[in-house]
Each structure stands twice: as C-alpha cells, then as structure tokens.
Design a protein around this motif. Structure first.
Motif, PDB file in Angstrom:
ATOM      1  N   LYS A  36       0.837  -1.207   0.000  1.00  0.00           N
ATOM      2  CA  LYS A  36       0.000   0.000   0.000  1.00  0.00           C
ATOM      3  C   LYS A  36       0.874   1.261   0.000  1.00  0.00           C
ATOM      4  O   LYS A  36       0.667   2.180  -0.815  1.00  0.00           O
ATOM      5  N   VAL A  37       1.845   1.297   0.899  1.00  0.00           N
ATOM      6  CA  VAL A  37       2.731   2.452   1.004  1.00  0.00           C
ATOM      7  C   VAL A  37       3.502   2.653  -0.299  1.00  0.00           C
ATOM      8  O   VAL A  37       3.631   3.776  -0.801  1.00  0.00           O
ATOM      9  N   PHE A  58      -6.443   7.497   7.906  1.00  0.00           N
ATOM     10  CA  PHE A  58      -6.850   7.021   9.226  1.00  0.00           C
ATOM     11  C   PHE A  58      -5.777   7.292  10.286  1.00  0.00           C
ATOM     12  O   PHE A  58      -6.096   7.408  11.461  1.00  0.00           O
ATOM     13  N   GLU A  59      -4.526   7.369   9.849  1.00  0.00           N
ATOM     14  CA  GLU A  59      -3.428   7.651  10.768  1.00  0.00           C
ATOM     15  C   GLU A  59      -2.409   8.555  10.074  1.00  0.00           C
ATOM     16  O   GLU A  59      -2.045   8.313   8.915  1.00  0.00           O
ATOM     17  N   LEU A  63       0.587   8.146   6.477  1.00  0.00           N
ATOM     18  CA  LEU A  63       0.904   9.092   5.420  1.00  0.00           C
ATOM     19  C   LEU A  63       2.382   9.481   5.469  1.00  0.00           C
ATOM     20  O   LEU A  63       3.030   9.640   4.431  1.00  0.00           O
ATOM     21  N   LEU A  64       2.918   9.616   6.665  1.00  0.00           N
ATOM     22  CA  LEU A  64       4.345   9.906   6.804  1.00  0.00           C
ATOM     23  C   LEU A  64       5.187   8.779   6.213  1.00  0.00           C
ATOM     24  O   LEU A  64       6.227   9.031   5.589  1.00  0.00           O
ATOM     25  N   ASN A  89      -9.291  14.099   6.342  1.00  0.00           N
ATOM     26  CA  ASN A  89      -8.591  14.731   5.236  1.00  0.00           C
ATOM     27  C   ASN A  89      -7.203  15.189   5.667  1.00  0.00           C
ATOM     28  O   ASN A  89      -6.912  15.313   6.864  1.00  0.00           O
ATOM     29  N   ALA A  90      -6.354  15.476   4.686  1.00  0.00           N
ATOM     30  CA  ALA A  90      -5.011  15.986   4.958  1.00  0.00           C
ATOM     31  C   ALA A  90      -4.565  16.833   3.784  1.00  0.00           C
ATOM     32  O   ALA A  90      -5.099  16.725   2.678  1.00  0.00           O
ATOM     33  N   ILE A  91      -3.580  17.690   4.022  1.00  0.00           N
ATOM     34  CA  ILE A  91      -2.992  18.490   2.953  1.00  0.00           C
ATOM     35  C   ILE A  91      -1.480  18.456   3.090  1.00  0.00           C
ATOM     36  O   ILE A  91      -0.937  18.583   4.189  1.00  0.00           O
ATOM     37  N   LEU A  92      -0.821  18.260   1.959  1.00  0.00           N
ATOM     38  CA  LEU A  92       0.631  18.212   1.862  1.00  0.00           C
ATOM     39  C   LEU A  92       1.061  19.307   0.901  1.00  0.00           C
ATOM     40  O   LEU A  92       0.509  19.416  -0.201  1.00  0.00           O
TER      41      LEU A  92
END
Length: 345
Positions: A36-37, A58-59, A63-64, A89-92
């Motif tokens: 997945k990563v 979820f964690e 994402l890191l 949600n997240a933003i990079l």
C-alpha cells in the motif's frame, strides 16, 4: 510561475495490523501495508504536484510512511485530527502552510419547507433538519505561494452515495424502496454539507476578494450534480446591470474538468467506476481569479491530468483491483500564475 495541485483519495490508509470502522480484523497485514505504502508513494511521484489534498487518512503515521524518502519528506503536512477509526482529510504542500484549521460544524441550521402550491400542509411551517456537522471535517488551509500571494485551499470529502439505512436493516435484505429512501438520506446530508461549504467560501470571498481559493476533494457526486453546483455557484444572469453582474462573478468557481474539456478533442475524464457508471467524483474547483474570461485574472489552468489506469470496470472485466490500490483516480491541475503577480522567495 507554474504550480500543480492535486486531489488523492488513498482509500483506507492505516498502518499494518489495525482495523478500521467497526471491523475486528486488521485492514492490512504487514506485507499488504508495505505494498500500500509503495503504491501511494509511486502515485505521488508520478503526479509530481506541489500541493496534494488527501482523503481517507486514518493515521498520520501511515501518510508519513508514504512520503518518507521522497521529495515530499520535508514538505509541510497538516492532518485533520486522525483517530484511527474513521477517515479524515489531509494536505501536503511544498509551499509554507501559514494557517490550517478543521471545520467540523456546519455554519447554519438547515430549514426545510415546501412550495405552498404543492404541499399546503407545510404552509408557514419550517422544519429544521438536525444535520449540524460535516461527516468528515473540512480542511481550510492558507498557503504562501510567494512573498505577495497566498491562496486558500479547501480539502473536502462529502458524504458518499451509500444509502443510510436503519441499524436493524441489513443491506442485503433491503428492498429497492428501502435503498431509495436511504439514498435520499445520503443525498440530503451531502446537500447540506455542500451548502455549508458554499457559505464558508462566500464568507471568505466577502472578507478578502483578492485572495484566490481552490476547492478540491472527493465530492461523491457527478460534476453536474446539484451538490457540486451548490459549491461552484451559478453564473449571474446576463441581463443584470454590469456592476451587479461583475460583483456576483467573484463568488463563482470554475471546475477544472470543464476547463480541460474545452481544450480537448475527446473527454475521458472519470475518477471512479461503480456498476459500469464512469463518474467524476474527485474534482478541483478554482475561484474566478483563474477564469479565462476574467480580464483581471492572475493566472490560468494550463491543463488537467488524470491518473485512473488502475480503476477497473468490473462489469466488463474479470480482473480484480489489487487490495492495496485505491478505488479512486487522482486529479492534478497545472496552474500558470502570471509573473506580475509573483514575487519569489
């Protein structure tokens, strides 16, 4: 100056040996998580966008792990209150994130009322709909593109089309009428969420009409749906006085898909396939600052790229999507900012 902005529903990103939602079994084994990563990382490198909005995180650690060892490793990251149970949600961003917040409360009480000529029983009655929170918190982030220009980015994940059914009713046992009612419940929630986003956008434009805004995410509806149009806004009536019409245009967004469609000979824009239906659930909307017909525009959409080769139409193919691959395609918009609006760092 050119920069790229993208939306990426990664589908259930969580570290190995942990369940999601109400499941008891882990979503990924260690081997599956490694795959997945690697897949998410590969997609990010292909997309090569300076700004990426994510859904279904979820964690934060997961994402890191995806950006470790990539050019994004030292980029700015904001994740919306992950709890390991439900998606956020997240933003990079390779640009500095000057501020970021999670908006969870819908900024109004939604009142339902009918047209009197259709339903006299509702005459004079306004019925409050008790939907007060977004199903997934909205990210509102301000990015500093240069010393003189910042942009607001909204990252959304609206309610899905999955029917909302009574807890004691199994979906496999539900009748078509049950499914229809459940689908309308989902539509109602998604519609109220879209209205909430529209009010947030309108307020930001009212307070600072010079600051561009970009809205992106998994909107869980077709690009011509009422809910999407609620967020975008209708073009003002052409017979309005010029000053009124020009003022209203400030509040209208452009769908990058439609901008690309006007430049392309063919249109194969889709990010999701369900039961043979090819849909554009994932979208990027830009404020009027980038509209081609705006004489005062600060830039324009150069092109829009899709990464959807991994999506499989199960109605015509015997192939199965790998477990670690997202069921959504990714969308990348390349934006050209005019040099007279930019003062580089």
């Amino acid at each position: 100056m050119k920069f790229s902005i993208a939306t990426f529903n990664v589908e259930n990103l969580i570290t190995a040996e942990k369940p999601i939602y109400n499941d008891t079994r882990p979503r990924y084994t260690q081997e599956q998580y490694t795959l997945k990563v690697a897949w998410v990382r590969e997609q990010l490198l292909k997309m090569d966008a300076e700004v990426v909005g994510f859904q279904e995180i979820f964690e934060e650690q997961a994402l890191l792990d995806c950006i470790a060892g990539t050019p994004y490793e030292n980029a700015h990251l904001f994740v919306a209150k992950p709890n390991g149970i439900g998606p956020v949600n997240a933003i990079l961003s390779t640009f500095p994130i000057m501020s970021a917040q999670v908006v969870e409360e819908i900024p109004f009480e939604f009142l339902f009322f009918d047209e009197e000529k259709i339903e006299q029983v509702l005459e004079g009655i306004r019925i409050p709909i008790p939907i007060k929170r977004f199903s997934r918190g909205v990210i509102r982030a301000e990015l500093q593109l240069s010393n003189t220009l910042s942009v607001l980015v909204y990252v959304l994940h609206l309610k899905s089309k999955r029917p909302i059914l009574p807890e004691d009713l199994d979906r496999d046992e539900a009748t078509y009428t049950d499914i229809a009612k459940g689908s309308v419940r989902s539509l109602l929630r998604r519609g109220i969420e879209a209205c909430g986003v529209r009010q947030l956008l309108s307020e930001d434009i009212r307070l600072n009409e010079d600051r561009p805004i970009i809205v992106l995410g998994d909107l869980n509806d077709s690009d011509t749906s009422v809910t999407n149009q609620v967020i975008i806004g209708e073009p003002p009536y052409r017979k309005l006085p010029d000053d009124v019409r020009f003022d209203k245009w400030k509040y209208v967004f452009q769908n990058c898909k439609h901008i690309q469609a006007r430049k392309s000979i063919e249109n194969f824009h889709y990010t999701y396939i369900h039961n043979g239906h090819y849909e554009s659930l994932d979208n990027i909307f830009v404020s009027n600052h980038f509209a081609e017909l705006n004489n005062n525009k600060i830039g324009r959409i150069m092109d829009v790229r899709l990464y959807n080769d991994h999506i499989i139409d199960k109605t015509i193919s015997m192939n199965k999507k790998p477990f670690y691959v997202s069921d959504h395609g990714q969308v990348v918009a390349n934006i050209h900012l005019f040099d007279n609006n930019m003062t580089p760092y």
